[in-house]
Scaffold this active site. Structure first.
Site, PDB file in Angstrom:
ATOM      1  N   GLY A 168       0.892  -1.275   0.151  1.00 30.49           N
ATOM      2  CA  GLY A 168      -0.024  -0.230   0.215  1.00 30.49           C
ATOM      3  C   GLY A 168       1.199   1.499  -0.225  1.00 30.49           C
ATOM      4  CB  THR A 169       4.070   2.363   1.236  1.00 32.39           C
ATOM      5  OG1 THR A 169       3.687   1.381   3.231  1.00 32.39           O
ATOM      6  CG2 THR A 169       4.874   3.524   2.074  1.00 32.39           C
TER       7      THR A 169
ATOM      8  CD  GLN B 257      -6.906   0.278   8.247  1.00 35.98           C
ATOM      9  OE1 GLN B 257      -6.989  -0.667   8.738  1.00 35.98           O
ATOM     10  NE2 GLN B 257      -5.217   0.002   8.485  1.00 35.98           N
TER      11      GLN B 257
ATOM     12  CB  ALA C 219      -2.799  -8.729  -0.227  1.00 35.89           C
TER      13      ALA C 219
ATOM     14  CB  CYS D 256       3.701   3.889  11.683  1.00 27.63           C
ATOM     15  SG  CYS D 256       2.799   3.397  10.184  1.00 27.63           S
TER      16      CYS D 256
HETATM   17  N1  PLP Z   1      -2.276   3.091   3.960  1.00 27.17           N
HETATM   18  C1  PLP Z   1      -2.615   2.852   5.289  1.00 27.17           C
HETATM   19  C2  PLP Z   1      -4.257   4.193   5.450  1.00 27.17           C
HETATM   20  C3  PLP Z   1      -2.005   2.254   5.861  1.00 27.17           C
HETATM   21  O1  PLP Z   1      -3.112   1.771   7.704  1.00 27.17           O
HETATM   22  C4  PLP Z   1      -1.353   1.744   5.613  1.00 27.17           C
HETATM   23  C5  PLP Z   1      -0.884   0.151   7.124  1.00 27.17           C
HETATM   24  O2  PLP Z   1      -1.150   0.425   7.821  1.00 27.17           O
HETATM   25  C6  PLP Z   1      -0.356   1.653   4.878  1.00 27.17           C
HETATM   26  C7  PLP Z   1      -1.232   3.010   3.439  1.00 27.17           C
HETATM   27  C8  PLP Z   1       0.412   1.118   4.099  1.00 27.17           C
HETATM   28  O3  PLP Z   1       0.258  -0.272   3.063  1.00 27.17           O
HETATM   29  P1  PLP Z   1       1.526  -1.206   3.362  1.00 27.17           P
HETATM   30  O4  PLP Z   1       1.456  -1.903   5.030  1.00 27.17           O
HETATM   31  O5  PLP Z   1       0.701  -2.353   2.175  1.00 27.17           O
HETATM   32  O6  PLP Z   1       2.426  -1.063   3.100  1.00 27.17           O
END
Ligand code: PLP
Length: 393
Positions: free
Chosen positions: A72-73, A180, A201, A328
């Site tokens: 997601g990042t 989320q 995922a 985080c």
């Molecule tokens: N965006 C939101 C709202 C999240 O809660 C998170 C992860 O906690 C992310 C992005 C990042 O996703 P990923 O852990 O797949 O990098």
């Protein structure tokens, strides 16, 4: 060892056994490279494309609008930086909100150092962006609006359709971080005019290290990772076939079980909220009372300011895994959540919140145990009662 209870699904979710079974062949015999022309390669390609269809179906997109990423990042980085690159950095403006995930906020900060202007919209004490504030912030130089679908700390669900509609009417690209929200609430890119949407995922009972960016047909975006031209040139790198297959299976399960699962999750969630508020004096629900993710609870305890970490550790000792903010926060121990600060909580109070997030495999029996342990844990930690509330009206 005492029974382990996992209630931190906003941080990550356990891989569904059906997802693990679907992935297994691609970790063993089916190891082909999806770009190879021979048969093992073609089988890997077919598996990737089937997964793409399944992920697309979760948000009512077309398969050719799904770009697989590693998280997601990465999807969030790509949405912001890729749009900025495509539209020219200097003189352009991005609008986002004060409660976004760091992967959006830090990318916006990075772009601002390279000449992109950034407007950060405030939220109210329930974590909602006011659509009127977005309207007021729109300027001719705005190239992208990025507002999350649902927040990871407080669980508040935004008025996504209204916000995206405003962007569409102004001819501005709209990105939403749906990491989320995806798999937890219905998302439909045909009805909600978003141009870019990030998904991950591991938040929907799939594997870690695989995500997707929905890119509406015609949306102009540059890649973040260049190389061999995979994913239509938008995300080069040999595909993570097993991870993508797992993502596809998880998306399919989420799509087909969401309605029934949400009935259960809402019942468990509301039972916890009601019981804790009743049994623990000075508890308040943080976030929106109704526009919240089905399994998401964020609680503040008066008199426990700054003690949330101790409470978390006490529950951990008793075998219950919960969180004190976003996952985080382990990297920023002791720092108040920027989300709670943006909602108007003072820094001391913002350190006193607890996040309980439920998922597919939680049961009423597990909730019984939580409700037996939590009130005593709060009582044992409370040095005295002070009033803790947001300063926003
Ligand atoms: N965006 C939101 C709202 C999240 O809660 C998170 C992860 O906690 C992310 C992005 C990042 O996703 P990923 O852990 O797949 O990098």
């Amino acid at each position: 060892m005492a029974l382990r209870i996992y209630m931190d699904h906003a941080a990550t979710t356990p891989v569904d056994p059906r997802v693990a079974s679907a992935m297994e062949p691609y970790l063993r015999a089916e190891f082909g490279n999806a770009s190879s022309l021979h048969e093992p390669g073609r089988r890997a390609r077919a598996a990737v494309e089937e997964a793409r269809e399944r992920v697309a179906a979760l948000i009512s997109a077309s398969p050719d609008e799904i770009v697989f990423t590693a998280s997601g990042t990465e999807s969030n980085n790509m949405a912001l930086a890729g749009t900025a690159d495509a539209s020219g950095l200097s003189g352009a403006r991005i609008i986002t909100s004060a409660i976004e995930h760091p992967s959006v906020l830090e990318t916006a900060r990075h772009l601002s150092r390279r000449g992109t202007m950034v407007t950060s919209l405030p939220v109210n004490d329930e974590g909602l962006v006011d659509p009127a504030a977005l309207l007021a912030a729109l300027r001719p130089e705005v190239r992208l609006i990025s507002i999350m679908a649902a927040n990871n700390v407080v669980g508040t669900i935004q008025f996504l359709t209204e916000l995206a509609q405003m962007a569409r009417e102004s001819g501005v690209l709209f990105h939403t971080d749906a990491v989320q929200a995806a798999g937890k609430i219905p998302l439909n890119v045909r009805e909600t005019p978003v141009d870019l949407m990030s998904i991950s995922a591991h938040k929907l009972h799939g594997p870690k290290g695989v995500g997707a960016l929905y890119v509406r047909r015609g949306a102009r975006i540059e890649p973040l990772i260049r190389g061999g031209g995979q994913e239509r040139g938008l995300r080069s790198a040999t595909e993570n076939v097993a991870g993508i297959v797992g993502f596809g299976c998880a998306a399919e399960l989420a799509r087909t079980t969401m309605a029934a699962e949400n009935v259960k999750l809402v019942a468990l969630r509301d039972r916890i909220i009601g019981a804790v508020i009743e049994r623990v004096p000075g508890t308040n629900l943080i976030g929106h009372p109704t526009r919240r993710l089905p399994g998401h609870i964020c609680l503040g305890f008066h008199g426990l300011e700054g003690e949330a970490i101790k409470l978390l550790l006490e529950l951990d000792e008793a075998g219950i895994a919960i969180s004190s903010g976003s996952a985080c926060s382990a990297h920023h121990a002791g720092e108040p959540s920027h989300v709670l600060l943006a909602m108007g909580f003072d820094p001391v109070c913002a350190r006193g919140s607890l996040r309980i997030t439920l998922g597919r495999f939680n049961t009423h029996k597990e909730v019984d145990r939580l409700l037996k342990i939590l009130p005593n844990a709060v009582a044992s930690l409370r040095p005295g009662m002070t009033r803790c509330a947001t300063t926003k009206p």
